[in-house]
Design a protein around this motif. Structure first.
Motif, PDB file in Angstrom:
ATOM      1  N   ARG A 120       0.841  -1.202   0.000  1.00 46.20           N
ATOM      2  CA  ARG A 120       0.000   0.000   0.000  1.00 46.20           C
ATOM      3  C   ARG A 120       0.872   1.245   0.000  1.00 46.20           C
ATOM      4  O   ARG A 120       1.842   1.352   0.744  1.00 46.20           O
ATOM      5  N   ARG A 133       0.236   5.456   0.130  1.00 47.60           N
ATOM      6  CA  ARG A 133      -0.749   6.538   0.298  1.00 47.60           C
ATOM      7  C   ARG A 133      -0.059   7.884   0.139  1.00 47.60           C
ATOM      8  O   ARG A 133       1.017   8.106   0.691  1.00 47.60           O
ATOM      9  N   ARG A 134      -0.722   8.772  -0.608  1.00 46.34           N
ATOM     10  CA  ARG A 134      -0.191  10.115  -0.812  1.00 46.34           C
ATOM     11  C   ARG A 134      -1.323  11.127  -0.809  1.00 46.34           C
ATOM     12  O   ARG A 134      -2.426  10.842  -1.269  1.00 46.34           O
ATOM     13  N   THR A 161      -9.294  10.664  -1.230  1.00 43.19           N
ATOM     14  CA  THR A 161     -10.014   9.578  -0.567  1.00 43.19           C
ATOM     15  C   THR A 161     -10.229   8.366  -1.468  1.00 43.19           C
ATOM     16  O   THR A 161     -10.707   7.332  -1.001  1.00 43.19           O
ATOM     17  N   ALA A 199      -9.365   5.031  -3.688  1.00 53.30           N
ATOM     18  CA  ALA A 199      -8.414   3.924  -3.551  1.00 53.30           C
ATOM     19  C   ALA A 199      -8.602   2.964  -4.719  1.00 53.30           C
ATOM     20  O   ALA A 199      -9.728   2.622  -5.086  1.00 53.30           O
ATOM     21  N   GLY A 233      -4.292   9.844  -2.985  1.00 55.11           N
ATOM     22  CA  GLY A 233      -5.187   8.738  -2.684  1.00 55.11           C
ATOM     23  C   GLY A 233      -4.387   7.528  -2.263  1.00 55.11           C
ATOM     24  O   GLY A 233      -3.232   7.633  -1.842  1.00 55.11           O
ATOM     25  N   THR A 234      -4.989   6.351  -2.413  1.00 54.21           N
ATOM     26  CA  THR A 234      -4.374   5.115  -1.939  1.00 54.21           C
ATOM     27  C   THR A 234      -4.229   4.114  -3.072  1.00 54.21           C
ATOM     28  O   THR A 234      -5.189   3.807  -3.782  1.00 54.21           O
ATOM     29  N   ASN A 263      -3.272   0.279  -3.833  1.00 55.60           N
ATOM     30  CA  ASN A 263      -3.149  -1.064  -3.254  1.00 55.60           C
ATOM     31  C   ASN A 263      -2.710  -2.038  -4.344  1.00 55.60           C
ATOM     32  O   ASN A 263      -3.461  -2.285  -5.296  1.00 55.60           O
ATOM     33  N   TYR A 297      -7.947  -3.311   3.083  1.00 54.68           N
ATOM     34  CA  TYR A 297      -7.486  -2.454   1.978  1.00 54.68           C
ATOM     35  C   TYR A 297      -8.673  -2.124   1.071  1.00 54.68           C
ATOM     36  O   TYR A 297      -8.820  -2.698  -0.013  1.00 54.68           O
TER      37      TYR A 297
END
Length: 394
Positions: free
Chosen positions: A66, A68-69, A73, A75, A130-131, A133, A158
């Motif tokens: 994962r 994240r930056r 919101t 993903a 956002g995220t 995965n 996740y």
């Protein structure tokens, strides 16, 4: 904002040698489903070194990286499979499998390397909010690794707004991208039918209840499911792949066993095939005076690509390789894929990348001892994932 498509391709081509080495290292050290410990080690070490949060042990040998930056919101999940097949390799390549009876005959080594290439770029140069995965899945080859990862809390730990995956396609021009909205890959179910009669001497068949004769009739009768029960416009397949019975030419055996594969591209048709198979087997067996036991096992679901996510994936393809190298709505594939289970939980798209035309390197079909993933696809596949991820997380 994402860079130009050419930027991603140029970057991946400059770094291609690194991921060709990774791909061929995985190819030399193939591992079967739920045994991908070495492959998982390799992936986890690289992801951690690039700054990803890494969790291992999802689905035994699966893992997620994962990144994240920003404050976004959204993903996204991108999945690659890692397992090999129980096939003896016959390619003669310098980097051929070093493990007897096991080889990467489906290109999962390439799928893993493509996603690692994108992972490195996105960690070091990615501009998104956002995220991200990255899902490295074990046991795709008939063992349901996707389900096991989800049972271990994949999407609870996740969350993903959409999920994507890619598979190579031998027989198609190398580097071309193929998309299909809707049902894109078939369900796969399996039946083992055990017929029990009365054995006896081949010279006195009237004193027996012959399961071989019953099995033969059942094989022919099953063909009417596709020809007379299923809608001719709906894909359906019923294949009897094996019959086991008897050992001598003058002995009528007591039992016969049929192994059957059932496939469709529609959930309603899938139910019809199961219902008719059971009815035909039962009635045919009774007519020959033998008993039938049916072990019907649900396999992989129909893989259904959702409209919005497929259109987004298609647009990324146009941007990266151009319209001449994109098939926007290709034919459905009668093979099966357990990414279908992820798509039952999340919207998303499963796409294909051409591995090579017939007669060229990469043209050999998957699950064949002569198959090899086409390393020329590594820059294209990695660039595709990098551009898709950055575009999604804006």
């Amino acid at each position: 904002m994402p860079q130009s498509a050419q930027h991603y391709l140029e970057y991946m081509r400059r770094h291609a040698a690194e991921f060709v080495t990774v791909r061929q290292q995985i190819h030399q050290n193939p591992e079967l489903g739920f045994e991908e410990f070495g492959t998982s080690d390799l992936v986890a070490e690289r992801l951690a070194a690039w700054g990803y949060e890494v969790e291992r042990g999802l689905g035994v040998t699966g893992l997620v990286g994962r990144l994240r930056r920003g404050s976004g919101t959204r993903a996204i999940g991108i999945r690659a499979d890692m397992d090999a097949l129980p096939i003896e390799e016959k390619t003669g390549l310098a980097y051929r499998s070093g493990r007897p009876g096991i080889m990467h005959a489906c290109g999962h080594d390439g799928h893993t390397a493509m996603l690692l290439g994108a992972a490195k770029y996105l960690a070091q140069h990615g501009e998104f909010s956002g995220t991200l995965n990255l899902i490295f899945q074990p046991a795709e080859e008939g063992m349901g690794g996707a389900v096991k990862m989800m049972e271990d809390g994949l999407f609870e730990k996740y969350p993903c707004d959409a999920v994507y995956a890619m598979h190579n396609s031998p027989g198609r021009r190398q580097g071309d991208l193929m998309f299909r909205e809707g049902a894109a890959m078939a369900s796969s179910d399996y039946a083992t039918v055990t017929l029990t009669g009365v054995g006896g001497h081949g010279a006195m068949p009237h004193r027996t209840a012959d399961p071989i004769v019953a099995a033969s009739s059942i094989v022919m009768a099953l063909q009417t499911i596709v020809s007379r029960n299923a809608d001719p416009q709906e894909m359906s397949i019923v294949t009897v792949g094996a019959i086991h019975s008897g050992k001598a030419n003058n002995v009528i055996p007591e039992t016969a066993v049929l192994e059957i594969s059932v496939r469709s591209l529609d959930r309603v048709v899938r139910e019809l095939l199961e219902k008719r198979l059971k009815a035909i087997v039962t009635a045919q067996a009774e007519s020959f005076g033998v008993k039938a036991h049916i072990d019907y096992r649900k396999g992989y679901a129909v893989l259904v690509n959702t409209p919005e996510e497929t259109e987004f994936a298609r647009r990324i393809g146009y941007e990266l390789v151009g319209a001449a190298h994109v098939e926007p709505q290709g034919p459905a594939v009668t093979g099966s894929e357990d990414f279908a289970f992820m798509l039952e939980k999340k919207p998303g798209c499963y796409l294909f990348i051409g591995n090579g035309a017939p007669g060229e390197h990469g043209g050999c079909m998957v699950h064949n001892p002569g198959y090899d993933f086409n390393d020329s696809n590594l820059p294209i596949g990695a660039a595709y994932w990098a551009l898709l991820a950055e575009s999604y997380l804006q």
